[in-house]
Design a protein around this motif. Structure first.
Motif, short mmCIF file in Angstrom:
data_model
loop_
_atom_site.label_atom_id
_atom_site.label_comp_id
_atom_site.label_asym_id
_atom_site.label_seq_id
_atom_site.Cartn_x
_atom_site.Cartn_y
_atom_site.Cartn_z
N GLY A 1 45.23 46.06 61.12
CA GLY A 1 45.57 44.65 60.93
C GLY A 1 44.96 44.23 59.60
O GLY A 1 44.17 44.96 58.99
N LEU B 1 43.27 27.65 71.09
CA LEU B 1 44.10 28.85 71.29
C LEU B 1 44.90 28.89 72.60
O LEU B 1 46.11 29.10 72.59
N GLU C 1 37.16 38.25 65.15
CA GLU C 1 38.23 39.26 65.22
C GLU C 1 38.42 39.73 66.67
O GLU C 1 39.55 40.05 67.08
N PHE D 1 49.64 29.79 57.24
CA PHE D 1 49.71 31.17 57.71
C PHE D 1 50.73 31.30 58.84
O PHE D 1 51.53 32.23 58.89
N SER E 1 43.57 37.62 71.93
CA SER E 1 44.77 36.77 72.01
C SER E 1 46.03 37.59 71.78
O SER E 1 47.06 37.34 72.39
N LEU E 2 45.94 38.60 70.92
CA LEU E 2 47.11 39.45 70.68
C LEU E 2 47.41 40.31 71.91
O LEU E 2 48.57 40.45 72.32
N ILE F 1 42.12 39.41 58.15
CA ILE F 1 42.01 38.22 57.32
C ILE F 1 40.92 37.28 57.83
O ILE F 1 40.24 36.62 57.06
N HIS G 1 46.70 39.73 75.04
CA HIS G 1 47.26 38.92 76.13
C HIS G 1 48.64 38.38 75.76
O HIS G 1 49.53 38.34 76.61
C1 GRG Z 1 47.05 34.66 74.88
C2 GRG Z 1 45.21 32.92 74.92
C3 GRG Z 1 46.26 33.60 74.21
C4 GRG Z 1 46.49 33.23 72.96
C5 GRG Z 1 47.54 33.79 72.16
C6 GRG Z 1 49.88 32.31 70.15
C7 GRG Z 1 48.92 33.42 70.32
C8 GRG Z 1 47.61 33.10 70.86
C9 GRG Z 1 49.25 34.70 70.06
C10 GRG Z 1 50.61 35.08 69.67
C11 GRG Z 1 50.69 35.80 68.43
C12 GRG Z 1 50.66 34.76 67.41
C13 GRG Z 1 51.94 34.26 66.86
C14 GRG Z 1 49.52 34.29 67.08
C15 GRG Z 1 49.38 33.26 66.13
C16 GRG Z 1 48.48 33.74 65.07
C17 GRG Z 1 49.06 34.89 64.32
C18 GRG Z 1 50.04 34.63 63.26
C19 GRG Z 1 48.67 36.12 64.65
C20 GRG Z 1 48.94 37.33 63.86
O1 GRG Z 1 47.81 37.41 63.05
P1 GRG Z 1 47.69 38.44 61.87
O2 GRG Z 1 48.96 38.45 61.07
O3 GRG Z 1 47.59 39.81 62.66
O4 GRG Z 1 46.43 38.16 61.14
P2 GRG Z 1 46.79 41.13 62.26
O5 GRG Z 1 47.41 42.20 63.14
O6 GRG Z 1 46.99 41.38 60.79
O7 GRG Z 1 45.37 40.88 62.63
#
Ligand code: GRG
Length: 292
Positions: free
Chosen positions: A43, A150, A73, A214, A79-80, A46, A82
């Motif tokens: 990942g 979140l 992190e 972002f 969160s990812l 960031i 789940h």
């Molecule tokens: C399940 C409690 C719970 C929360 C989930 C919405 C969410 C929170 C997760 C879904 C994935 C998502 C769209 C999250 C929003 C933040 C986001 C853009 C995550 C991806 O982050 P990056 O691009 O991922 O930094 P890497 O893999 O680079 O760390």
């Protein structure tokens, strides 16, 4: 130092810190295997990078920021894990690998995500931070993750499928599901080294606004990029009829909205008397142009 070199250096510091942390876990557990798999999958890192930069902005060092950066992190990775579960986004690809539940089964993935929340708190509590800093970080982290952040953001995201949200509702959802964690990175990086709240507030405002940008870019990339580049399944927002800024405004206007948010982030640093302003500004622009 150019921004790519800076990101590479900080990412490598983080990977070393994570590897050391994981190597000290001496428990034979499928849950540990599962969360280590997801945490080690790479990942962009960031969030810890931002935590380190925020700490430097306040005159601190990378090593002071790393425990807080790893805790954040861990929360992000929970969160990812789940979010990828069948009951939520139901995905089988993350960070270029099979998702946690695809590899380890649903029950283990749920527990691995749960464990990461508590490992994050435990990491902060067992760190060398002062008692005041530990309390402040744990309070901020739990606030950012609960119904004001979140978890509520994810709930709103799931419930909005098939609906048309207005811009204010979308911004509110983005703030909770994405941007508050960026705000936490900036707060935590500053707070581990200082209690100068006005300067920390400038960092938080920067974090809030780059977080919004972002998420908008994330939604644009979902439409314009590929699974291979992103390391996750692209094109899902349209299939699931997600309420994104792209659905509300179209790609071009969504990009303009992200640009405006980035400008607000940069503006927050003006006259803030922080270090590393050039790098923080460059990072905000880099995030706007990112392709993965
Ligand atoms: C399940 C409690 C719970 C929360 C989930 C919405 C969410 C929170 C997760 C879904 C994935 C998502 C769209 C999250 C929003 C933040 C986001 C853009 C995550 C991806 O982050 P990056 O691009 O991922 O930094 P890497 O893999 O680079 O760390």
């Amino acid at each position: 130092m150019d921004i790519d070199a800076l990101l590479t250096r900080k990412k490598s510091l983080f990977e070393d810190f994570l590897e050391t942390y994981l190597s000290h876990i001496q428990t034979n557990s499928g849950v540990v295997d599962a969360f280590s798999y997801s945490l080690s999958a790479g990942g962009k890192r960031i969030r810890p990078i931002l935590t380190m930069l925020a700490c430097e902005a306040m005159g601190g060092t990378d090593s002071a920021a790393l425990p807080a950066g790893l805790a954040i992190e861990m929360i992000h990775t929970f969160s990812l894990i789940h979010d990828d579960l069948p009951a939520l986004d139901n995905d089988d690809l993350r960070r270029g690998r099979p998702t946690c539940h695809t590899k380890f089964g649903e029950a283990t993935a749920i527990l691995a995500g749960d464990a990461l929340i508590f490992q994050a708190l435990s990491l902060i509590c067992s760190s060398a931070y002062t008692p005041d800093v530990k309390v402040d970080l744990c309070c901020a982290l739990s606030d950012v993750c609960g119904f004001r952040g979140l978890v509520q953001g994810e709930y709103e995201d799931v419930m909005a499928e098939g609906k048309d949200l207005d811009l204010m509702q979308i911004e509110e959802m983005y703030r909770k599901k994405t941007s508050r964690l960026f705000e936490l990175c900036m707060y935590a990086g500053g707070r581990v080294i200082s209690d100068d709240l006005p300067r920390i507030q400038a960092l938080k405002t920067y974090g809030t606004n780059i977080g919004l940008a972002f998420q908008a870019i994330d939604d644009i990339l979902d439409v314009t990029s590929s699974d291979t580049t992103l390391g996750k399944t692209s094109g899902k927002d349209i299939v699931q009829d997600k309420a994104t800024i792209v659905k509300a405004l179209g790609i071009e206007q969504a990009r303009e909205w992200a640009t405006l948010s980035t400008e607000k982030a940069i503006e927050a640093l003006t006259n803030s008397n922080l270090n590393r302003i050039v790098e923080l500004k460059e990072l905000a622009s880099w995030m706007l142009k990112r392709v993965m």
